[in-house]
Each structure stands twice: as structure tokens, then as C-alpha cells.
Design a protein around this motif. Structure first.
Motif, short mmCIF file in Angstrom:
data_model
loop_
_atom_site.label_atom_id
_atom_site.label_comp_id
_atom_site.label_asym_id
_atom_site.label_seq_id
_atom_site.Cartn_x
_atom_site.Cartn_y
_atom_site.Cartn_z
N GLN A 144 -15.61 14.35 5.33
CA GLN A 144 -14.87 14.56 4.09
C GLN A 144 -13.49 13.92 4.12
O GLN A 144 -12.74 14.02 3.13
CB GLN A 144 -14.74 16.07 3.81
CG GLN A 144 -16.05 16.80 3.62
CD GLN A 144 -16.83 16.33 2.39
OE1 GLN A 144 -16.27 15.71 1.49
NE2 GLN A 144 -18.11 16.61 2.34
N ALA A 145 -13.12 13.28 5.23
CA ALA A 145 -11.78 12.68 5.33
C ALA A 145 -11.79 11.26 4.79
O ALA A 145 -12.78 10.53 4.88
CB ALA A 145 -11.30 12.68 6.78
N ALA A 146 -10.67 10.86 4.20
CA ALA A 146 -10.48 9.49 3.73
C ALA A 146 -9.01 9.14 3.85
O ALA A 146 -8.18 9.99 4.20
CB ALA A 146 -10.96 9.34 2.29
N SER A 147 -8.68 7.90 3.57
CA SER A 147 -7.29 7.45 3.64
C SER A 147 -6.90 6.76 2.34
O SER A 147 -7.75 6.38 1.52
CB SER A 147 -7.10 6.47 4.80
OG SER A 147 -7.82 5.27 4.56
N LEU A 148 -5.61 6.57 2.17
CA LEU A 148 -5.13 5.87 0.98
C LEU A 148 -5.62 4.43 0.95
O LEU A 148 -5.97 3.91 -0.12
CB LEU A 148 -3.59 5.91 0.94
CG LEU A 148 -2.97 7.30 0.84
CD1 LEU A 148 -1.44 7.20 0.82
CD2 LEU A 148 -3.46 8.03 -0.40
N LYS A 149 -5.69 3.79 2.11
CA LYS A 149 -6.20 2.42 2.16
C LYS A 149 -7.66 2.37 1.74
O LYS A 149 -8.08 1.48 1.00
CB LYS A 149 -6.05 1.85 3.58
CG LYS A 149 -6.52 0.40 3.70
CD LYS A 149 -6.29 -0.14 5.11
CE LYS A 149 -6.76 -1.60 5.20
NZ LYS A 149 -6.52 -2.16 6.56
N TYR A 150 -8.44 3.34 2.20
CA TYR A 150 -9.86 3.40 1.84
C TYR A 150 -10.02 3.61 0.33
O TYR A 150 -10.88 2.98 -0.30
CB TYR A 150 -10.52 4.55 2.60
CG TYR A 150 -11.98 4.74 2.31
CD1 TYR A 150 -12.96 4.01 2.99
CD2 TYR A 150 -12.40 5.66 1.33
CE1 TYR A 150 -14.31 4.18 2.71
CE2 TYR A 150 -13.74 5.83 1.04
CZ TYR A 150 -14.70 5.09 1.73
OH TYR A 150 -16.03 5.25 1.44
N ILE A 151 -9.18 4.45 -0.25
CA ILE A 151 -9.30 4.77 -1.67
C ILE A 151 -8.72 3.69 -2.57
O ILE A 151 -9.32 3.31 -3.58
CB ILE A 151 -8.61 6.13 -1.95
CG1 ILE A 151 -9.38 7.26 -1.27
CG2 ILE A 151 -8.48 6.40 -3.45
CD1 ILE A 151 -8.60 8.55 -1.14
N LEU A 152 -7.54 3.17 -2.19
CA LEU A 152 -6.84 2.21 -3.03
C LEU A 152 -7.21 0.76 -2.72
O LEU A 152 -6.89 -0.15 -3.51
CB LEU A 152 -5.33 2.40 -2.89
CG LEU A 152 -4.78 3.76 -3.33
CD1 LEU A 152 -3.29 3.85 -3.03
CD2 LEU A 152 -5.02 4.00 -4.82
N GLY A 153 -7.84 0.54 -1.57
CA GLY A 153 -8.26 -0.81 -1.21
C GLY A 153 -7.13 -1.71 -0.73
O GLY A 153 -7.24 -2.93 -0.76
N LYS A 154 -6.04 -1.11 -0.26
CA LYS A 154 -4.92 -1.91 0.25
C LYS A 154 -4.13 -1.09 1.26
O LYS A 154 -4.13 0.15 1.22
CB LYS A 154 -4.00 -2.34 -0.89
CG LYS A 154 -3.36 -1.19 -1.64
CD LYS A 154 -2.46 -1.66 -2.78
CE LYS A 154 -1.81 -0.48 -3.51
NZ LYS A 154 -0.95 -0.92 -4.61
N SER A 155 -3.43 -1.79 2.16
CA SER A 155 -2.58 -1.11 3.13
C SER A 155 -1.28 -0.70 2.46
O SER A 155 -0.80 -1.35 1.53
CB SER A 155 -2.27 -2.04 4.31
OG SER A 155 -3.45 -2.35 5.02
N LEU A 156 -0.71 0.40 2.97
CA LEU A 156 0.57 0.88 2.46
C LEU A 156 1.60 0.90 3.58
O LEU A 156 1.25 1.07 4.75
CB LEU A 156 0.44 2.28 1.86
CG LEU A 156 -0.16 2.37 0.45
CD1 LEU A 156 -1.67 2.35 0.50
CD2 LEU A 156 0.32 3.60 -0.27
N HIS A 157 2.87 0.74 3.20
CA HIS A 157 3.96 0.80 4.16
C HIS A 157 4.30 2.27 4.39
O HIS A 157 4.71 2.98 3.46
CB HIS A 157 5.18 0.04 3.62
CG HIS A 157 6.22 -0.23 4.65
ND1 HIS A 157 7.11 0.74 5.08
CD2 HIS A 157 6.52 -1.35 5.36
CE1 HIS A 157 7.92 0.22 5.98
NE2 HIS A 157 7.58 -1.05 6.17
#
Length: 243
Positions: A144-157
């Protein structure tokens, strides 16, 4: 806000707790770690995070004489601050899973752990541990875990995300007084995961049951409509909401 950056540390919450014990903190302080070796979640669970990939931090926030019976408003204010931050990044389908996990479309992207600083029967401060999955793409045995990169399709600072978060935290905590409690509670309930939907729960005895989340009490207990039109109140140790 004063920010302390460390490379590797057992737990940012423990670090801040010890710092407060030594110096009696009166101003907001944040400690951010590239790697947490023993990060903790709710109920003693372990927070899984790859080094340098996620935002793992703890923040000391001063609180003005909050009564112990109102301590759940710390959780509400913190959850809404994280929610505000992620909403500003256009993260879709955000919700707060009681008590304070942040989800995007049923996937967990943030966990929160709060420790109260109590003096003379009232809360003088809070040590708030926040873990946001940012750029990590794989989570072992956590479907059930995900990340912002996985959801938004881009790396974040990560540091830019931290500054956004701290600003939202300070905003929410600046309005943390009794006159705003009902508004805060209403906001929290409006984004509560699975509210007014039939959901499956696991109780303390290990039994499953179906109920419908109604609201929360002022003490932060979850109000669930169960069979025979009975609404029961549950605290964190008494049930688990399944996905």
C-alpha cells in the motif's frame, strides 16, 4: 525556523527529545536526516526509508497551554499541514487515514508520530516526526506504500519540500487555539479516508467487522456506525481500518 541537518541518525524524534531535555526548547526547531537507522511509526512500527530518497524529519513546535484532553488537535493540525503541502504539489486524491496517515488514492505516502511535551498538566510543546515518501520507487512487503515520484512521475527536491512543509506547519500551529478547534475538526473530517463508506475493520480481539466511519470525537476516537444503527467510539488500540 532553526534547521539541523544530519547524515545518519537512529531517530530524529529521539534526537529532538534529548535536545529538549538538555536545552528546554522554546522556539521551533527541525532536524532532518538523510538516513534514519531506527525510525519509528505508530504503535512501534518501523518506518522503511532508503537513504537520501525521502523526507525524514522531526519538528519541535511550541504549544501554548493546550490541555491534555485536547491533544488530538496536534494530530489534526499536523495532518492538515502535510495535506496542505501535498495539495499544493497537485498530488491527486489525497485523504487522511485515521489517525494521521496521508494517502493518495489509497496509497500511503506519509506517516506521522507525535510525542507531547507536558508540564504541569498541560502540553507545552510537541515533537512531530514526519516521514514522506518522496523519490523512493520500491517498498519491500508494503503493497500500500507509494512515493511522490511514483505518483507524480517526477523527482522532487527534498529540501524544497521541507521548506514548504515547515511553512504549512507554522501556519496551522499559529491557529491552534480553542476558538479554532471546531473548524479544524471539521476540515479534518472532510478529508477523512473512507468516511461514510462501508469499510472493513479488525478489532483488538482479531475479529473482522464492517462499519461506516461517521466522524471523530473531540478526543480523537473514531466514531463507527455498526450493526443495529449503533455508533461506537474506538481508540487507536481498539481497531484497525483495513484498506
Amino acid at each position: 525556523m532553526h534547521i539541523i541537518k544530519v547524515d545518519a541518525i537512529d531517530s530524529t524524534n529521539t534526537f529532538l527529545r534529548n535536545l529538549n531535555r538538555e536545552k528546554r526548547l522554546t522556539n521551533s526547531v527541525c532536524v532532518i536526516a538523510r538516513e534514519q537507522l531506527a525510525g519509528k511509526g505508530q504503535m512501534g512500527s518501523v518506518w522503511q526509508s532508503n537513504p537520501g530518497k525521502n523526507l525524514t524529519c522531526s519538528v519541535f513546535m511550541q504549544v501554548k497551554d493546550l490541555q491534555l484532553m485536547d491533544q488530538f488537535y496536534l494530530s489534526i493540525a499536523t495532518s492538515l499541514a502535510v495535506y496542505d503541502t501535498l495539495k499544493s504539489l497537485m498530488v491527486p486524491k489525497l485523504a487522511i487515514k485515521w489517525p494521521n496517515d496521508i494517502l493518495s488514492d489509497r496509497q500511503k505516502i506519509c506517516g506521522i508520530l507525535i510525542e507531547n511535551v507536558v508540564k504541569n498538566g498541560s502540553i507545552q510543546g510537541a515533537i512531530i516526526g514526519i516521514g514522506i515518501n518522496v523519490n523512493q520507487m520500491e517498498f519491500d512487503n508494503l503493497p500500500q506504500a507509494a512515493s511522490l515520484k511514483y505518483i507524480l512521475g517526477k523527482s522532487l527536491h527534498i529540501e524544497e519540500l521541507l521548506y514548504l512543509l515547515l511553512a504549512r506547519l507554522e501556519e496551522r500551529f499559529s491557529s491552534l487555539h480553542i476558538s479554532s478547534f471546531s473548524k479544524l475538526k471539521e476540515e479534518y473530517e472532510s478529508v477523512l479516508f473512507r468516511k461514510n463508506k462501508p469499510s472493513t475493520f479488525l478489532d483488538a480481539k482479531g475479529d473482522f467487522f464492517v462499519g461506516i466511519i461517521q466522524n471523530i470525537t473531540k478526543e480523537g476516537k473514531l466514531q463507527v456506525l455498526i450493526e443495529d444503527e449503533v455508533v461506537s467510539d474506538f481508540d487507536l488500540k481498539e481497531l484497525k481500518l483495513l484498506y
